[in-house]
Design a protein around this motif. Structure first.
Motif, PDB file in Angstrom:
ATOM      1  N   ASP A 207       0.814  -1.221   0.000  1.00 31.22           N
ATOM      2  CA  ASP A 207       0.000   0.000   0.000  1.00 31.22           C
ATOM      3  C   ASP A 207       0.845   1.268   0.000  1.00 31.22           C
ATOM      4  O   ASP A 207       0.304   2.370   0.019  1.00 31.22           O
ATOM      5  N   LYS A 249      -4.936  -7.608  -4.454  1.00 36.83           N
ATOM      6  CA  LYS A 249      -5.476  -6.890  -3.293  1.00 36.83           C
ATOM      7  C   LYS A 249      -6.610  -5.954  -3.712  1.00 36.83           C
ATOM      8  O   LYS A 249      -7.629  -5.835  -3.016  1.00 36.83           O
ATOM      9  N   GLN A 252      -9.654  -7.970  -4.404  1.00 40.95           N
ATOM     10  CA  GLN A 252     -10.255  -8.395  -3.141  1.00 40.95           C
ATOM     11  C   GLN A 252     -11.122  -7.290  -2.549  1.00 40.95           C
ATOM     12  O   GLN A 252     -12.228  -7.547  -2.056  1.00 40.95           O
ATOM     13  N   ASP A 253     -10.636  -6.041  -2.612  1.00 39.06           N
ATOM     14  CA  ASP A 253     -11.424  -4.918  -2.098  1.00 39.06           C
ATOM     15  C   ASP A 253     -12.660  -4.668  -2.951  1.00 39.06           C
ATOM     16  O   ASP A 253     -13.721  -4.299  -2.425  1.00 39.06           O
ATOM     17  N   ASP A 256     -15.220  -7.061  -1.796  1.00 38.94           N
ATOM     18  CA  ASP A 256     -15.558  -7.007  -0.376  1.00 38.94           C
ATOM     19  C   ASP A 256     -16.746  -6.071  -0.129  1.00 38.94           C
ATOM     20  O   ASP A 256     -16.681  -4.876  -0.420  1.00 38.94           O
ATOM     21  N   CYS A 259     -16.189  -2.733   1.481  1.00 36.51           N
ATOM     22  CA  CYS A 259     -15.572  -1.658   0.683  1.00 36.51           C
ATOM     23  C   CYS A 259     -16.536  -1.096  -0.359  1.00 36.51           C
ATOM     24  O   CYS A 259     -16.114  -0.371  -1.269  1.00 36.51           O
ATOM     25  N   ARG A 262     -16.452   2.598  -1.045  1.00 40.55           N
ATOM     26  CA  ARG A 262     -15.202   3.177  -1.549  1.00 40.55           C
ATOM     27  C   ARG A 262     -15.230   3.218  -3.070  1.00 40.55           C
ATOM     28  O   ARG A 262     -15.656   2.255  -3.714  1.00 40.55           O
ATOM     29  N   ILE A 267      -9.742   2.840  -4.312  1.00 39.57           N
ATOM     30  CA  ILE A 267      -9.144   1.510  -4.150  1.00 39.57           C
ATOM     31  C   ILE A 267      -7.857   1.398  -4.960  1.00 39.57           C
ATOM     32  O   ILE A 267      -6.831   0.905  -4.481  1.00 39.57           O
ATOM     33  N   TRP A 271      -3.813   1.049  -3.450  1.00 38.06           N
ATOM     34  CA  TRP A 271      -2.893  -0.043  -3.766  1.00 38.06           C
ATOM     35  C   TRP A 271      -1.795   0.367  -4.734  1.00 38.06           C
ATOM     36  O   TRP A 271      -1.192  -0.461  -5.397  1.00 38.06           O
TER      37      TRP A 271
END
Length: 299
Positions: A207, A249, A252-253, A256, A259, A262, A267, A271
């Motif tokens: 990140d 990653k 995945q967000d 999710d 999230c 967001r 996002i 990342w």
């Protein structure tokens, strides 16, 4: 509570560490600033905990600084970015760094942090090139010993062993270990470094927008050439590995539910992607679908 709290904090920091000035941009009643100093033998140790936004010191030494020190820092909790000269260092819990008091230092914590600063006379590092200061690798035996010793000092585990005969003993031990550890930063042969160890560090740093092969090699104390070779030996590249893990990653967000509020841009930026266009183009190239379509399908 008022600005007097911040003023008192600054005075305590000046006495312990030199002319560092603190900025806190929120309600003064929420400011946390705790500093205590101890000695192990003759070696000063400062324990610092704060939620300051910026703690900075101008370059050079002044009459207000009682001694010219280098600071051997252990980040115990939290994260911060340190700007020193034209370099940026990302410190996370467990990281070690060597900072030069003669350089401008700007610490930018990411929320509440605590660290321990062991003060070592700068004259002991006379002739040390500026690029050698910064984060320290603990890849070798001396690195492991240094990390263990600093953590023991930070936790106060050595206090009950202290005696007058200790004198400069701790200082001498730390400097001797640092002589080897600082060589890791310029050597092309970091002892015992394995690919899985490098991959683990990358996953911890995904990140960070400053995660690059060059910054990673510097943190590990190896050359960029050696870093590339570690991945090439497995038919991969460090750049492709970082990109793949960031995309995984991000995906995945996007899936999710937590999230859902967001934005895709947020996002992607989180990342490490420079902008939404770059993120969307790269995501589609690797995943075969745009981020927005991927999120819709996941729902």
């Amino acid at each position: 509570m008022s600005g007097q709290v911040l003023s008192a904090w600054n005075e305590n920091v000046h006495a312990a560490c030199g002319r560092f000035e603190t900025r806190y941009d929120h309600c003064q009643s929420l400011f946390i600033g705790e500093i205590s100093t101890t000695r192990v033998g003759s070696t000063p140790v400062a324990h610092i905990r704060s939620n300051a936004n910026v703690i900075a010191k101008a370059g050079g030494t002044t009459a207000c600084d009682s001694a010219e020190n280098c600071f051997l820092v252990l980040q115990r909790q939290g994260e911060m970015t340190i700007e020193t000269g034209d370099r940026f260092l990302d410190l996370r819990a467990g990281d070690l760094a060597l900072l030069d008091s003669a350089q401008a230092v700007k610490m930018m914590p990411k929320g509440l942090f605590s660290h321990v600063s062991i003060h070592l006379p700068r004259e002991l590092f006379k002739g040390l090139d500026r690029p050698r200061y910064g984060k320290l690798s603990t890849a070798g035996v001396c690195g492991q010993l240094l990390g263990t010793l600093v953590r023991q000092v930070a936790a106060g585990e050595l206090a009950h062993w202290s005696c007058p005969q200790d004198g400069d003993g701790l200082q001498g031990a730390l400097v001797s270990l640092l002589e080897s550890v600082l060589e890791y930063r310029v050597s092309d042969h970091s002892p015992g470094l394995q690919l899985h160890e490098v991959q683990s560090i990358i996953l911890q740093r995904l990140d960070s927008p400053r995660l690059t092969p060059a910054s990673l090699a510097e943190e590990l104390g190896i050359s960029s050439r050696q870093l590339y070779r570690l991945f090439e030996a497995r038919g991969d590249s460090v750049c492709r590995y970082i990109l793949r893990e960031r995309l995984l990653k991000a995906a995945q967000d996007l899936r999710d539910p937590a999230c859902a509020n967001r934005s895709i841009t947020d996002i992607g930026t989180y990342w490490g992607f420079a902008d939404s266009a770059h993120f969307s183009k790269t995501f589609k190239k690797q995943m075969g679908i745009t981020p927005s379509a991927y999120r819709s399908e996941s729902r």
